[in-house]
Design a protein around this motif. Sequence first.
Motif, PDB file in Angstrom:
ATOM      1  N   ARG A  41      -0.883  -2.109  -2.342  1.00  0.00           N
ATOM      2  CA  ARG A  41       0.470  -2.320  -2.866  1.00  0.00           C
ATOM      3  C   ARG A  41       0.710  -1.606  -4.189  1.00  0.00           C
ATOM      4  NH1 ARG A  41       1.720  -8.396  -3.108  1.00  0.00           N
ATOM      5  NH2 ARG A  41       3.606  -7.545  -4.056  1.00  0.00           N
ATOM      6  N   VAL A  42      -0.299  -1.595  -5.065  1.00  0.00           N
ATOM      7  CA  VAL A  42      -0.049  -0.966  -6.379  1.00  0.00           C
ATOM      8  C   VAL A  42       0.240   0.527  -6.236  1.00  0.00           C
ATOM      9  CG1 VAL A  42      -1.486  -2.612  -7.670  1.00  0.00           C
ATOM     10  CG2 VAL A  42      -2.468  -0.433  -6.954  1.00  0.00           C
ATOM     11  N   PHE A  43      -0.216   1.109  -5.121  1.00  0.00           N
ATOM     12  CA  PHE A  43      -0.022   2.553  -4.960  1.00  0.00           C
ATOM     13  C   PHE A  43       1.373   2.907  -4.433  1.00  0.00           C
ATOM     14  CE2 PHE A  43      -4.655   1.824  -4.624  1.00  0.00           C
ATOM     15  CZ  PHE A  43      -4.964   2.345  -5.881  1.00  0.00           C
ATOM     16  N   SER A  44       2.211   1.892  -4.271  1.00  0.00           N
ATOM     17  CA  SER A  44       3.614   2.207  -3.967  1.00  0.00           C
ATOM     18  C   SER A  44       4.294   2.719  -5.239  1.00  0.00           C
ATOM     19  CB  SER A  44       4.340   0.984  -3.408  1.00  0.00           C
ATOM     20  OG  SER A  44       4.342  -0.061  -4.348  1.00  0.00           O
ATOM     21  N   TYR A  45       3.602   2.593  -6.365  1.00  0.00           N
ATOM     22  CA  TYR A  45       4.133   3.140  -7.627  1.00  0.00           C
ATOM     23  C   TYR A  45       3.420   4.455  -7.938  1.00  0.00           C
ATOM     24  CZ  TYR A  45       5.878  -1.588  -8.043  1.00  0.00           C
ATOM     25  OH  TYR A  45       6.522  -2.763  -7.794  1.00  0.00           O
ATOM     26  N   ASP A  46       4.216   5.481  -8.211  1.00  0.00           N
ATOM     27  CA  ASP A  46       3.643   6.822  -8.448  1.00  0.00           C
ATOM     28  C   ASP A  46       2.595   6.808  -9.552  1.00  0.00           C
ATOM     29  OD1 ASP A  46       5.224   7.825  -6.520  1.00  0.00           O
ATOM     30  OD2 ASP A  46       6.744   8.643  -7.876  1.00  0.00           O
ATOM     31  N   HIS A  47       2.877   6.029 -10.578  1.00  0.00           N
ATOM     32  CA  HIS A  47       1.987   6.014 -11.735  1.00  0.00           C
ATOM     33  C   HIS A  47       0.553   5.679 -11.324  1.00  0.00           C
ATOM     34  CE1 HIS A  47       0.485   5.142 -15.684  1.00  0.00           C
ATOM     35  NE2 HIS A  47       0.210   3.895 -15.341  1.00  0.00           N
ATOM     36  N   TRP A  48       0.412   4.632 -10.502  1.00  0.00           N
ATOM     37  CA  TRP A  48      -0.938   4.203 -10.096  1.00  0.00           C
ATOM     38  C   TRP A  48      -1.548   5.203  -9.120  1.00  0.00           C
ATOM     39  CZ3 TRP A  48      -2.277   1.164 -13.612  1.00  0.00           C
ATOM     40  CH2 TRP A  48      -1.430   0.167 -14.099  1.00  0.00           C
ATOM     41  N   GLN A  71       4.227   2.318   1.825  1.00  0.00           N
ATOM     42  CA  GLN A  71       4.582   3.333   0.823  1.00  0.00           C
ATOM     43  C   GLN A  71       3.336   3.754   0.039  1.00  0.00           C
ATOM     44  OE1 GLN A  71       7.584   4.878   0.646  1.00  0.00           O
ATOM     45  NE2 GLN A  71       6.466   6.244  -0.717  1.00  0.00           N
ATOM     46  N   GLY A  72       2.479   2.765  -0.237  1.00  0.00           N
ATOM     47  CA  GLY A  72       1.223   3.061  -0.945  1.00  0.00           C
ATOM     48  C   GLY A  72       0.390   4.069  -0.175  1.00  0.00           C
ATOM     49  N   ILE A  73       0.286   3.877   1.140  1.00  0.00           N
ATOM     50  CA  ILE A  73      -0.508   4.810   1.961  1.00  0.00           C
ATOM     51  C   ILE A  73       0.119   6.201   1.915  1.00  0.00           C
ATOM     52  CG2 ILE A  73      -1.310   5.331   4.305  1.00  0.00           C
ATOM     53  CD1 ILE A  73      -1.399   2.282   4.799  1.00  0.00           C
ATOM     54  N   ARG A  74       1.441   6.246   2.054  1.00  0.00           N
ATOM     55  CA  ARG A  74       2.116   7.560   2.011  1.00  0.00           C
ATOM     56  C   ARG A  74       1.846   8.253   0.675  1.00  0.00           C
ATOM     57  NH1 ARG A  74       7.201   4.939   4.598  1.00  0.00           N
ATOM     58  NH2 ARG A  74       6.910   5.540   6.767  1.00  0.00           N
ATOM     59  N   ASN A  75       1.953   7.489  -0.408  1.00  0.00           N
ATOM     60  CA  ASN A  75       1.745   8.091  -1.730  1.00  0.00           C
ATOM     61  C   ASN A  75       0.315   8.606  -1.879  1.00  0.00           C
ATOM     62  OD1 ASN A  75       4.324   7.475  -2.367  1.00  0.00           O
ATOM     63  ND2 ASN A  75       3.862   5.818  -3.807  1.00  0.00           N
ATOM     64  N   LEU A  76      -0.641   7.795  -1.408  1.00  0.00           N
ATOM     65  CA  LEU A  76      -2.043   8.214  -1.538  1.00  0.00           C
ATOM     66  C   LEU A  76      -2.277   9.496  -0.751  1.00  0.00           C
ATOM     67  CD1 LEU A  76      -3.727   4.713  -1.118  1.00  0.00           C
ATOM     68  CD2 LEU A  76      -3.704   6.090  -3.207  1.00  0.00           C
ATOM     69  N   ARG A  77      -1.690   9.567   0.430  1.00  0.00           N
ATOM     70  CA  ARG A  77      -1.887  10.762   1.253  1.00  0.00           C
ATOM     71  C   ARG A  77      -1.173  11.967   0.646  1.00  0.00           C
ATOM     72  NH1 ARG A  77      -2.617  11.134   7.115  1.00  0.00           N
ATOM     73  NH2 ARG A  77      -3.886  12.722   6.162  1.00  0.00           N
ATOM     74  N   SER A  78      -0.080  11.692  -0.064  1.00  0.00           N
ATOM     75  CA  SER A  78       0.619  12.827  -0.677  1.00  0.00           C
ATOM     76  C   SER A  78      -0.230  13.460  -1.778  1.00  0.00           C
ATOM     77  CB  SER A  78       1.972  12.382  -1.242  1.00  0.00           C
ATOM     78  OG  SER A  78       1.766  11.636  -2.422  1.00  0.00           O
ATOM     79  N   LYS A  79      -1.255  12.750  -2.207  1.00  0.00           N
ATOM     80  CA  LYS A  79      -2.170  13.322  -3.219  1.00  0.00           C
ATOM     81  C   LYS A  79      -3.404  13.919  -2.557  1.00  0.00           C
ATOM     82  CE  LYS A  79       0.346  12.115  -6.594  1.00  0.00           C
ATOM     83  NZ  LYS A  79       1.175  13.141  -7.155  1.00  0.00           N
ATOM     84  N   GLY A  80      -3.404  13.946  -1.233  1.00  0.00           N
ATOM     85  CA  GLY A  80      -4.538  14.544  -0.524  1.00  0.00           C
ATOM     86  C   GLY A  80      -5.720  13.603  -0.381  1.00  0.00           C
ATOM     87  N   LEU A  81      -5.527  12.318  -0.684  1.00  0.00           N
ATOM     88  CA  LEU A  81      -6.659  11.382  -0.594  1.00  0.00           C
ATOM     89  C   LEU A  81      -6.890  10.957   0.853  1.00  0.00           C
ATOM     90  CD1 LEU A  81      -5.729   9.266  -3.724  1.00  0.00           C
ATOM     91  CD2 LEU A  81      -7.723  10.749  -3.498  1.00  0.00           C
ATOM     92  N   LEU A  90      -0.055   7.091  10.174  1.00  0.00           N
ATOM     93  CA  LEU A  90      -0.166   7.195   8.721  1.00  0.00           C
ATOM     94  C   LEU A  90      -1.433   7.899   8.250  1.00  0.00           C
ATOM     95  CD1 LEU A  90       1.086   3.610   7.901  1.00  0.00           C
ATOM     96  CD2 LEU A  90       2.266   5.723   7.300  1.00  0.00           C
ATOM     97  N   THR A  91      -2.489   7.831   9.051  1.00  0.00           N
ATOM     98  CA  THR A  91      -3.764   8.366   8.551  1.00  0.00           C
ATOM     99  C   THR A  91      -4.393   9.396   9.473  1.00  0.00           C
ATOM    100  OG1 THR A  91      -5.178   6.727   9.647  1.00  0.00           O
ATOM    101  CG2 THR A  91      -4.270   6.105   7.521  1.00  0.00           C
ATOM    102  N   ASN A  92      -3.751   9.689  10.591  1.00  0.00           N
ATOM    103  CA  ASN A  92      -4.280  10.671  11.559  1.00  0.00           C
ATOM    104  C   ASN A  92      -5.469  10.169  12.343  1.00  0.00           C
ATOM    105  OD1 ASN A  92      -2.580  12.596  10.600  1.00  0.00           O
ATOM    106  ND2 ASN A  92      -4.139  14.187  10.454  1.00  0.00           N
ATOM    107  N   THR A  93      -5.822   8.927  12.197  1.00  0.00           N
ATOM    108  CA  THR A  93      -7.047   8.498  12.851  1.00  0.00           C
ATOM    109  C   THR A  93      -6.992   7.014  13.205  1.00  0.00           C
ATOM    110  OG1 THR A  93      -9.452   8.489  12.652  1.00  0.00           O
ATOM    111  CG2 THR A  93      -8.249   8.068  10.655  1.00  0.00           C
TER     112      THR A  93
END
Length: 551
Positions: free
Chosen positions: A96-103, A142-152, A184-187
């Motif tokens: 959940r915290v990763f729904s915020y760009d900052h985190w 949203q957190g998952i999307r944000n994390l993936r947008s950073k290539g994680l 969301l994760t390709n797998t």
Amino acid sequence: MKKISNKSLEKFFKIGINSLKSNDTEFLSKFNCNNGCYDCISKKSGEDIFSLNEDRLKGEKILLEGVEATINKKFWSIAKYLSQVSSEFILVTNGRVFSYDHWTNKIASIEPNRIIVKMFGCNENEHDEHTQISGSYNQTIQGIRNLRSKGLTVRIVFYVEKILDKKYSSLTEIQEYINLSYSLTNTLPIQFNSIGNNRCEIETIVTKKTQEGEQEIVHPGKYRYDMLTYLGDEVPHAWRNSHFPMIHILTGPACNIKCIYCNVHGGDKQTQFVYEFDYVKKMIDDAIKRGLHLQKGLPILDLIGGEPTLHPNLGQLILYAKRSGFKYVAICTNGIKLAKKSYLNELLETGLDAIRFSFHSHLEEEAATLAHAPSTGKKYLSTANLLLEQKRIVTYFYRILLSTTVESFPQYVEWLIDNNNTGRKIYLNVGMPSPRGRMFINSHLYPNLEICREVVTQVVNKYSSQELEITLHHSPGCLIPNRPELSATNNLEARQYEIGLDKPVILNFEGDTQYTENCKKCISYHKCPGVPHYYLSQDQNAVEKWVRPQS
Ligand code: SF4
Ligand code: SF4
């Protein structure tokens, strides 16, 4: 670097250490969480079974769990430390915290090897009912999307009774969970072997009997292959000369380029391997055993990667598939290695029937930019020209429409037609980027929906079926309104087979897509995957107006 004392680790986190070198060890203490699950899966207390010292952490594979570790104020310093000293650092979180760009930016700078996101359902109701926090599902997604947008690298673990207790008798029973995870994760989702006791596995380890009767340990994703089946009773115009069902068998994820839109992260360090010859053969044997080569239609075995031409035994695999009973064999390739005429001829001599060639631009510089491989532009053009001379073998050209290339699509088609010396029409599959893999990172590459529709419609209307046979893939079913028969998403179904499981799993997913309100009126609702989430996140009303529900 700030040193973390054993005391502070002990105070706030449960650390599971999963290492091949040592027994799994964990210790427990107090936690906090931002969810309020009615049946919390994490232990609140436990015996201190491990006295941790920093030397012990060095070089270890570390799994960090909270209840929700990320909300603790010491989390960031500890995560940074673990990332530096461990051989592999995996964070388990509700996301959940990763729904915020900052985190998200902060965790991206720490670079954990993998993030495992806990989910408690595959839709808002199911999930939020469990967490007792309204909106938690949306934040996690949203957190998952944000994390993936950073290539994680992100994996999902579902804490849902029917999955954890293995009450399901086949994978089709947990289809919705599989689809959400894939989108969301390709797998596939991962599964911890045991929850709430002292031992956790990073991934499900499955033991299977090999054909020789020996026990073999396999990891998720292995021993699976898929088949694309045409759904209609009669094969309409655009699919008549295509080969369906199409059985895709993976030769390994290794790739020699790094396409900027790649939906499988081709070319990344961790995916640079190919499967052993015998392993690939087992998939072919399984497909034959199931009679997939005798299915209605024109069954074709398609060897895919990554990049299948990197497999040292590709020629032998083609021969093996043909001798085993597949009448048609194809490869799906970026074509770089085929630019060498002698290699192409070598493959042709095996009896290869078709090549699916990812040829995304007829302009050298543009092609190299898309491949993220500076010296490859000439090779694309050489391969295209060689294939456009081949009379015996069929080539299916694949073209992706990106924001940077969509407008040159009509010129590209013209180039293909002008250079076609095959004596037959051009088979062209045109698609939008699949909302997976690197598209989470490079969302600026999504093409404008209106322009896509305009240029594709223009091309379809301009050329006769004698010159060009076009099909659409990885795109909403109404990309060209009134021509739903051209769309793969409306007409094909993907089934995933796994050695050892009788029934296949249906995998109709296109990645991170969504339906609009208007989609609900469409007869293709549920058959078509909808529109990439990206577009809806930009301008929902515009997408609502753009979709054309079919009746
Ligand atoms: S050739 Fe295929 S696997 Fe390789 S990077 Fe490009 S899209 Fe990915
Ligand atoms: S209206 Fe929606 S469901 Fe129907 S084809 Fe278009 S995107 Fe797909």
